[in-house]
Design an enzyme around this catalytic site. Structure first.
Site, mmCIF file in Angstrom:
data_model
loop_
_atom_site.group_PDB
_atom_site.id
_atom_site.type_symbol
_atom_site.label_atom_id
_atom_site.label_comp_id
_atom_site.label_asym_id
_atom_site.label_seq_id
_atom_site.Cartn_x
_atom_site.Cartn_y
_atom_site.Cartn_z
ATOM 1 N N VAL A 96 -16.383 -7.444 -49.304
ATOM 2 C CA VAL A 96 -17.179 -8.539 -49.830
ATOM 3 C C VAL A 96 -18.662 -8.254 -49.609
ATOM 4 O O VAL A 96 -19.075 -7.867 -48.521
ATOM 5 C CB VAL A 96 -16.821 -9.859 -49.105
ATOM 6 C CG1 VAL A 96 -17.653 -11.005 -49.638
ATOM 7 C CG2 VAL A 96 -15.338 -10.145 -49.271
ATOM 8 N N CYS A 97 -19.424 -8.430 -50.665
ATOM 9 C CA CYS A 97 -20.858 -8.186 -50.559
ATOM 10 C C CYS A 97 -21.570 -9.519 -50.730
ATOM 11 O O CYS A 97 -21.772 -9.994 -51.837
ATOM 12 C CB CYS A 97 -21.270 -7.218 -51.658
ATOM 13 S SG CYS A 97 -23.005 -6.849 -51.616
ATOM 14 N N ILE A 98 -21.907 -10.142 -49.625
ATOM 15 C CA ILE A 98 -22.502 -11.466 -49.692
ATOM 16 C C ILE A 98 -23.551 -11.551 -48.593
ATOM 17 O O ILE A 98 -23.382 -10.973 -47.514
ATOM 18 C CB ILE A 98 -21.387 -12.543 -49.552
ATOM 19 C CG1 ILE A 98 -21.936 -13.946 -49.737
ATOM 20 C CG2 ILE A 98 -20.675 -12.416 -48.232
ATOM 21 C CD1 ILE A 98 -20.841 -15.009 -49.770
#
Lengths: 168, 263
Positions: A88-90
């Site tokens: 996840v890229c957050i």
């Protein structure tokens, strides 16, 4: 150091169990190791991910909560802000010092007063509102931007597969 | 990098020592944010170089893969730098005299003069780890070192810390996580109360501040307190904040987050 992280993770687990936020189940994969969690995230209502149940794992560093955990979906998922391997890229999973994706400066980053609950809630809102500006999956970002209908069809197909339903 | 960190290290020394003699008001603490930013900048300056060398040596096939690998290599490089600093410098070092500073800055006229000035005023110094938290760690060490010899001051400080929780909640700090840091701080102070007037009381303070878990928790709570103080007096502090940011944004982006990348 790890002792303090363990204490915090146990407290967060208890908190999540007693007052679970809507659409989230999370806890250690096995109670021998509190540094690896499994989470189940419901696709947010009114979006193309609605009704989906997406499993993910969270891995915590020994200096948690000073450093954030890493999060990776363990199912197939097609989304602009999720790498094809599920990571996840957050912004909330990154501290401001690391900025590989060039987030907006106003985006919420990791800090020691954040929590697992905050991360998972942010992931739910990321599912509802992808951020095409900082894309981890370029194909998904392009499709989301240029052909929304096709993106939504693909998302709904994923939702069925997470529920073990045959494709329509 | 080592050289850079060395310089930052020295800059901290006067701050940490001064604390014993000078005022301990919150506005003094703010001085550190400038220094903390410098540390971040230094790390960032190193990054493009690292990234570039990775690409040329690896040459992965797809574009997206390049990005991923680069990110990971950058993070790994940062971690390596942090580990080097951790291995070489304790969070608060032992008491030493100021003599070595003279040699270290022998070639620097400006700093030599500063060292001379310091020597007139101070007999000893302690080095702090240049990890972006050096000022706050130096501050809390010196303050607790003072408190351990002054039971009234320790009692006064503990009362303030206990009361501060309600204040943070009133300002909207997240209850559950804030409490974690608050409770640890109170535990440390209660523990130190038991050490008052004992022969090993200074060692207690030293070991608390060099215990990574405890020490960073104290520093986080100090940052929460500073953040609360800035927000309560936002009308005043807004004029000190650069860029088009509100006090609340500054607290979120700089004060509470910046330095915990590498702690």
């Amino acid at each position: 150091m790890a002792g303090r992280a363990l204490k915090r993770l146990m407290a967060e687990y208890k908190q999540l169990t007693l007052n679970p936020p809507e659409g989230i189940i999370a806890g250690p994969t096995n109670e021998e190791n509190f540094f690896e969690w499994e989470a189940l995230i419901m696709g947010p209502e009114g979006t193309c991910f609605e009704c989906g149940v997406f499993p993910a794992k969270l891995v915590f560093p020994t200096d948690y909560p000073l450093s954030p955990p890493k999060m990776q979906f363990t199912c197939d998922i097609f989304h602009p802000n999720i790498y094809s391997d599920g990571r996840v890229c957050i912004s909330i999973l990154h501290s401001p010092g690391e900025d590989p994706m060039g987030y907006e400066s106003s985006a919420e980053r990791w800090s020691p007063v954040q929590s697992v609950e905050k991360i998972l809630l942010s992931v739910i809102s990321m599912l509802a509102e992808p951020n095409a500006e900082s894309s981890a999956n370029v194909d998904a970002a392009k499709l989301w931007r240029d052909n929304r209908a096709q993106f939504e069809r693909q998302a709904r197909r994923l939702v069925r597969s997470t529920l073990n339903l045959p494709p329509l | 990098m080592n050289q850079d960190s060395g310089i930052e290290d020295e800059q901290v020394v006067p701050d940490a020592i001064n604390l014993v003699n000078e005022s301990r008001g919150l506005p003094d603490l703010l001085l550190d944010t400038g220094m903390a930013n410098k540390a971040t900048e230094m790390t960032e300056i190193d990054l493009p170089r690292v990234g570039a060398s990775c690409v040329s040596s690896n040459l992965p096939n797809s574009v997206s893969q390049t990005t991923v690998n680069q990110d990971e290599l950058i993070l790994a490089q940062e971690q390596k730098i942090v580990d080097e600093i951790k291995a070489s410098t304790p969070m608060i070092g032992p008491k030493t005299d100021l003599q070595p500073l003279q040699q270290e800055f022998a070639n620097d006229i400006v700093y030599s003069a500063k060292v001379e000035q310091l020597q007139k005023q101070y007999s000893h110094m302690r080095r702090t780890r240049p990890d972006g938290n050096c000022f706050l760690r130096g501050f809390i060490f010196s303050y607790l070192e003072h408190c351990i010899q002054h039971p009234d001051e320790l009692a006064r400080f503990k009362k303030k810390i206990v009361e501060s929780k309600a204040e943070l909640f009133a300002l909207g700090f997240p209850k559950f996580t804030t409490e974690d840091f608050h409770d640890t701080f109170v535990e440390v102070l209660s523990d130190l109360e038991k050490s008052i007037n004992k022969s090993n009381s200074l060692q207690r303070v030293e070991s608390v501040i060099n215990d990574a878990g405890l020490s960073d928790y104290l520093v986080v709570y100090l940052r929460l307190l500073i953040s609360a103080h800035l927000q309560k007096n936002a009308d005043f502090f807004t004029f000190f904040i650069e860029g088009e940011r509100t006090v609340v944004e500054f607290c979120k982006q700089v004060l509470l987050q910046d330095e915990f990348v590498h702690s």
